[in-house]
Design an enzyme around this catalytic site. Structure first.
Site, PDB file in Angstrom:
ATOM      1  N   LYS A   1       0.854  -1.196   0.000  1.00 36.29           N
ATOM      2  CA  LYS A   1       0.000   0.000   0.000  1.00 36.29           C
ATOM      3  C   LYS A   1       0.882   1.235   0.000  1.00 36.29           C
ATOM      4  O   LYS A   1       1.433   1.630   1.017  1.00 36.29           O
ATOM      5  CB  LYS A   1      -0.930   0.055   1.214  1.00 36.29           C
ATOM      6  CG  LYS A   1      -2.045   1.075   0.968  1.00 36.29           C
ATOM      7  CD  LYS A   1      -2.641   1.691   2.205  1.00 36.29           C
ATOM      8  CE  LYS A   1      -1.860   2.838   2.752  1.00 36.29           C
ATOM      9  NZ  LYS A   1      -1.773   4.025   1.866  1.00 36.29           N
TER      10      LYS A   1
ATOM     11  N   GLU B   1       9.566   1.803  10.806  1.00 34.60           N
ATOM     12  CA  GLU B   1      10.592   2.809  10.591  1.00 34.60           C
ATOM     13  C   GLU B   1       9.880   4.145  10.663  1.00 34.60           C
ATOM     14  O   GLU B   1       9.105   4.490   9.772  1.00 34.60           O
ATOM     15  CB  GLU B   1      11.264   2.576   9.233  1.00 34.60           C
ATOM     16  CG  GLU B   1      12.655   3.155   9.157  1.00 34.60           C
ATOM     17  CD  GLU B   1      12.634   4.549   8.593  1.00 34.60           C
ATOM     18  OE1 GLU B   1      12.432   5.495   9.399  1.00 34.60           O
ATOM     19  OE2 GLU B   1      12.801   4.695   7.393  1.00 34.60           O
TER      20      GLU B   1
ATOM     21  N   CYS C   1      13.440  10.898   6.703  1.00 36.65           N
ATOM     22  CA  CYS C   1      13.306  10.468   8.099  1.00 36.65           C
ATOM     23  C   CYS C   1      14.595  10.703   8.879  1.00 36.65           C
ATOM     24  O   CYS C   1      14.542  11.001  10.059  1.00 36.65           O
ATOM     25  CB  CYS C   1      12.878   9.014   8.170  1.00 36.65           C
ATOM     26  SG  CYS C   1      13.780   7.954   7.044  1.00 36.65           S
TER      27      CYS C   1
ATOM     28  N   GLU D   1       9.470  16.313  14.959  1.00 33.97           N
ATOM     29  CA  GLU D   1       9.876  16.168  13.570  1.00 33.97           C
ATOM     30  C   GLU D   1       9.090  17.157  12.714  1.00 33.97           C
ATOM     31  O   GLU D   1       7.863  17.184  12.757  1.00 33.97           O
ATOM     32  CB  GLU D   1       9.600  14.742  13.096  1.00 33.97           C
ATOM     33  CG  GLU D   1      10.023  14.515  11.659  1.00 33.97           C
ATOM     34  CD  GLU D   1       9.917  13.052  11.246  1.00 33.97           C
ATOM     35  OE1 GLU D   1       8.815  12.485  11.322  1.00 33.97           O
ATOM     36  OE2 GLU D   1      10.946  12.484  10.851  1.00 33.97           O
TER      37      GLU D   1
HETATM   38  P1  NAI Z   1       1.444   8.777   7.680  1.00 34.71           P
HETATM   39  O1  NAI Z   1       2.146   8.060   8.768  1.00 34.71           O
HETATM   40  O2  NAI Z   1       0.000   9.116   7.859  1.00 34.71           O
HETATM   41  O3  NAI Z   1       1.564   7.946   6.302  1.00 34.71           O
HETATM   42  C1  NAI Z   1       2.431   6.857   6.091  1.00 34.71           C
HETATM   43  C2  NAI Z   1       1.658   5.680   5.523  1.00 34.71           C
HETATM   44  O4  NAI Z   1       0.762   5.183   6.518  1.00 34.71           O
HETATM   45  C3  NAI Z   1       0.777   6.031   4.312  1.00 34.71           C
HETATM   46  O5  NAI Z   1       0.824   4.968   3.382  1.00 34.71           O
HETATM   47  C4  NAI Z   1      -0.591   6.160   4.941  1.00 34.71           C
HETATM   48  O6  NAI Z   1      -1.647   5.943   4.031  1.00 34.71           O
HETATM   49  C5  NAI Z   1      -0.539   5.058   5.984  1.00 34.71           C
HETATM   50  N1  NAI Z   1      -1.530   5.179   7.059  1.00 34.71           N
HETATM   51  C6  NAI Z   1      -2.060   6.317   7.578  1.00 34.71           C
HETATM   52  N2  NAI Z   1      -2.948   6.015   8.553  1.00 34.71           N
HETATM   53  C7  NAI Z   1      -2.987   4.655   8.650  1.00 34.71           C
HETATM   54  C8  NAI Z   1      -3.734   3.730   9.457  1.00 34.71           C
HETATM   55  N3  NAI Z   1      -4.609   4.151  10.374  1.00 34.71           N
HETATM   56  N4  NAI Z   1      -3.515   2.410   9.286  1.00 34.71           N
HETATM   57  C9  NAI Z   1      -2.621   1.966   8.378  1.00 34.71           C
HETATM   58  N5  NAI Z   1      -1.915   2.781   7.572  1.00 34.71           N
HETATM   59  C10 NAI Z   1      -2.084   4.123   7.700  1.00 34.71           C
HETATM   60  O7  NAI Z   1       2.285  10.083   7.372  1.00 34.71           O
HETATM   61  P2  NAI Z   1       1.743  11.510   6.884  1.00 34.71           P
HETATM   62  O8  NAI Z   1       0.483  11.865   7.605  1.00 34.71           O
HETATM   63  O9  NAI Z   1       1.726  11.501   5.415  1.00 34.71           O
HETATM   64  O10 NAI Z   1       2.927  12.462   7.394  1.00 34.71           O
HETATM   65  C11 NAI Z   1       2.888  13.019   8.690  1.00 34.71           C
HETATM   66  C12 NAI Z   1       4.259  13.097   9.294  1.00 34.71           C
HETATM   67  O11 NAI Z   1       4.778  11.801   9.441  1.00 34.71           O
HETATM   68  C13 NAI Z   1       5.293  13.831   8.488  1.00 34.71           C
HETATM   69  O12 NAI Z   1       5.242  15.203   8.686  1.00 34.71           O
HETATM   70  C14 NAI Z   1       6.552  13.232   9.044  1.00 34.71           C
HETATM   71  O13 NAI Z   1       6.886  13.867  10.256  1.00 34.71           O
HETATM   72  C15 NAI Z   1       6.176  11.804   9.336  1.00 34.71           C
HETATM   73  N6  NAI Z   1       6.596  10.887   8.268  1.00 34.71           N
HETATM   74  C16 NAI Z   1       7.742  10.161   8.430  1.00 34.71           C
HETATM   75  C17 NAI Z   1       8.202   9.367   7.406  1.00 34.71           C
HETATM   76  C18 NAI Z   1       9.461   8.580   7.509  1.00 34.71           C
HETATM   77  O14 NAI Z   1      10.144   8.391   6.516  1.00 34.71           O
HETATM   78  N7  NAI Z   1       9.798   8.056   8.670  1.00 34.71           N
HETATM   79  C19 NAI Z   1       7.501   9.291   6.121  1.00 34.71           C
HETATM   80  C20 NAI Z   1       6.273  10.047   6.074  1.00 34.71           C
HETATM   81  C21 NAI Z   1       5.866  10.820   7.116  1.00 34.71           C
END
Ligand code: NAI
Ligand code: MG
Length: 495
Positions: A187, A262, A296, A397
């Site tokens: 996904k 991660e 990240c 972050e």
């Molecule tokens: P997110 O954590 O919501 O998205 C990451 C993935 O998780 C996406 O594929 C999303 O569809 C999925 N997801 C979201 N809610 C979920 C749920 N309830 N169950 C299962 N999967 C779910 O990240 P978002 O909202 O796009 O970004 C927010 C913050 O997260 C960013 O500002 C950053 O600080 C952090 N982030 C960190 C990343 C990293 O590389 N460690 C990557 C992306 C975001």
């Protein structure tokens, strides 16, 4: 269908169905959603939207492929061959995929071409080599027994990936999972599903059998949560925010899924006074501005020895001043737009908080206007000086090109400040003193420590977090542990 090159230039020219068990399919609901080009703010393509029904269909097909299909019968060496063929296909389609990645994510095309695509191919190539080298052991147990271990695929793996490195972070999960004999449900993030869908198509072209590889673009609370709770899914490999990581763990707990996370970071980059200050300034600059800071492991907390603070900051600002956001498709652009309006708003919110809390804005801090791209999500490179440990811009972050700079007085102070975070993904150390460098590496609470460099990655080098940055190690040999179960077999030799 439009040619691949045309489709990369204008993804709206083709349909973007789900990639269900190795074939295109509409979503069961018939729904689609729009993805955007962050450089223009305009819609880029319309993509099929997976939800629980599609997850269920893909999971059934995955389980069949695992239990009885051609995948289960394939030798480890042939699995490796498929992964290598896919690596070659990625290389052959690198220009198209790089363009698509940049149009969907906004990262500069030079990054997509020179970093994301070569490394994605390298990750598949690297794990192709592992496929037939995953071995058990004979165990020196007491008594008249022959005991040994064998490594078996953990089963159906759901990879939930973010938008910052859509293809690359997918490869970190999919390649080792497949090398270990697992089947995958991917996904991608709802903001950036296009290259993931192309990757699924290329996997079919490489010869991965039906059922083994599904791509299910959709939203977290629907498609993502369905994966985290589906009874046929054995393991979740997640990269994303800390809050969603916790939620995924909660959802996965009731069916006892294996989980690796991660998550985010707030990585310190420490400049000692004896460092090569020009190299360190270049390093500090790359640490926060590479990938628009949507990385990240971004070096988002800069710790500078008090005695060199002024001269060092001047060098850094000199570089930042020359960094202009621009059209990410232009080969000379070094800073693209943030991925979405939502992310731009979040980052601007942190900048406002930083100012309010009294950090000194040394440069940037504003939405940037790029001629011809007035509606793009551009932010000027931003550096705060005189940040304090309790400020939100130091603790949380931000995930954008925003750096928080602090002073330190000596080694112990530097380490104490560096470790004063709930995260622990990475850290950088700049010094010419070998012993000091290794002492710092030992003292830092982080999954990766870079000495006189930053943001180095290699398929052979494990990557992952301490503390709130997650658990489990991706890449390298340790990733194989994430996708295998160890079975211990005892044989009575006197029977
Ligand atoms: P997110 O954590 O919501 O998205 C990451 C993935 O998780 C996406 O594929 C999303 O569809 C999925 N997801 C979201 N809610 C979920 C749920 N309830 N169950 C299962 N999967 C779910 O990240 P978002 O909202 O796009 O970004 C927010 C913050 O997260 C960013 O500002 C950053 O600080 C952090 N982030 C960190 C990343 C990293 O590389 N460690 C990557 C992306 C975001
Ligand atoms: Mg979210």
């Amino acid at each position: 269908m439009a040619s691949e090159t045309t489709a990369a230039r204008n993804p709206a020219d083709r349909a973007w169905p789900l990639w269900l068990a190795g074939e295109p399919a509409p979503a069961a609901s018939g729904r689609t959603f729009a993805v955007h080009n962050p450089a223009t703010g305009q819609p880029l393509a319309q993509v099929a939207e997976a939800d629980a029904a599609d997850v269920d269909a893909a999971a059934q097909r995955a389980r069949d492929a695992l239990d009885s299909g051609t995948w289960a019968k394939l030798s480890a060496r042939d699995r490796g061959r498929l992964l290598r063929r896919l690596a070659e296909l990625i290389e052959r389609h690198a220009d198209e995929l790089a363009e698509l990645e940049t149009r969907n994510n906004g990262k500069p095309i030079f990054e997509s071409r020179q970093i994301d695509l070569p490394m994605t191919a390298a990750v598949f190539d690297y794990y192709a080599g592992w496929a037939d080298k995953i071995e058990g052991a004979v165990l020196p147990v007491s008594g008249p027994f022959h005991a040994y271990t064998q490594r078996e695929p953990v089963g159906v793996v759901a990879a939930i990936t973010p938008w910052n490195f859509p293809l690359l972070l997918a490869s970190w999960k999919l390649a080792p999972a497949l090398a270990c004999g697992c089947v995958v449900l991917h996904k991608p993030a709802e903001q950036t599903p296009l290259t993931a869908l192309r990757l699924g198509e290329l996997a079919a072209e490489a010869g991965f059998p039906p059922g083994v590889w599904s791509v299910l673009p959709g939203y977290g609370p629907t498609a993502g949560a369905a994966l985290a709770t589906h009874p046929l899914v054995d393991k979740i490999a997640f990269t994303g925010s800390t809050a969603v990581g916790h939620e995924v763990m909660r959802l996965a707990a009731s069916s006892n899924k294996r989980v690796s996370l991660e998550l985010g970071g707030k990585s310190p980059n420490i400049v000692f006074p004896d460092a090569d200050l020009d190299a360190a300034a270049r390093g500090a600059y790359n640490a926060i501005f590479y990938g628009k800071g949507e990385v990240c492991a971004a070096g988002s907390r800069l710790l500078v020895d008090r005695r060199i603070h002024d001269v060092f900051l001047a060098k850094l600002l000199d570089r930042a001043r020359r960094l202009a956001p621009g059209d990410p498709m232009h080969p000379k652009t070094k800073l693209g737009p943030l991925v979405s309006q939502e992310q731009l708003d979040r980052v601007l919110g942190y900048i406002a908080t930083g100012r309010r809390e009294g950090a000194q804005l040394a440069i940037g801090g504003e939405r940037a206007s790029v001629p011809g791209h007035e509606r793009g999500y551009f932010l000027s490179p931003t550096i705060f000086d005189q940040a304090q440990p309790d400020m939100a811009i130091v603790r949380e972050e931000i995930f954008g090109p925003v750096l928080a700079t602090m002073d330190f007085s000596d080694f112990d102070d530097a380490i104490a400040r560096a470790n004063a975070t709930s995260y622990g993904l990475a850290a950088g150390v700049w010094t010419r003193d070998l012993a000091l460098a290794h002492r710092a590496a030992r003292a830092l609470k982080a999954g990766t420590v870079w000495i006189n460099t930053y943001n180095q990655y290699d398929p052979a080098a494990p990557f992952g977090g301490f503390r709130q940055s997650g658990f489990g190690r991706e890449l390298g040999r340790p990733a194989l542990d994430l996708y295998t179960e160890t079975k211990t077999v005892w044989v009575n030799l006197e029977n």
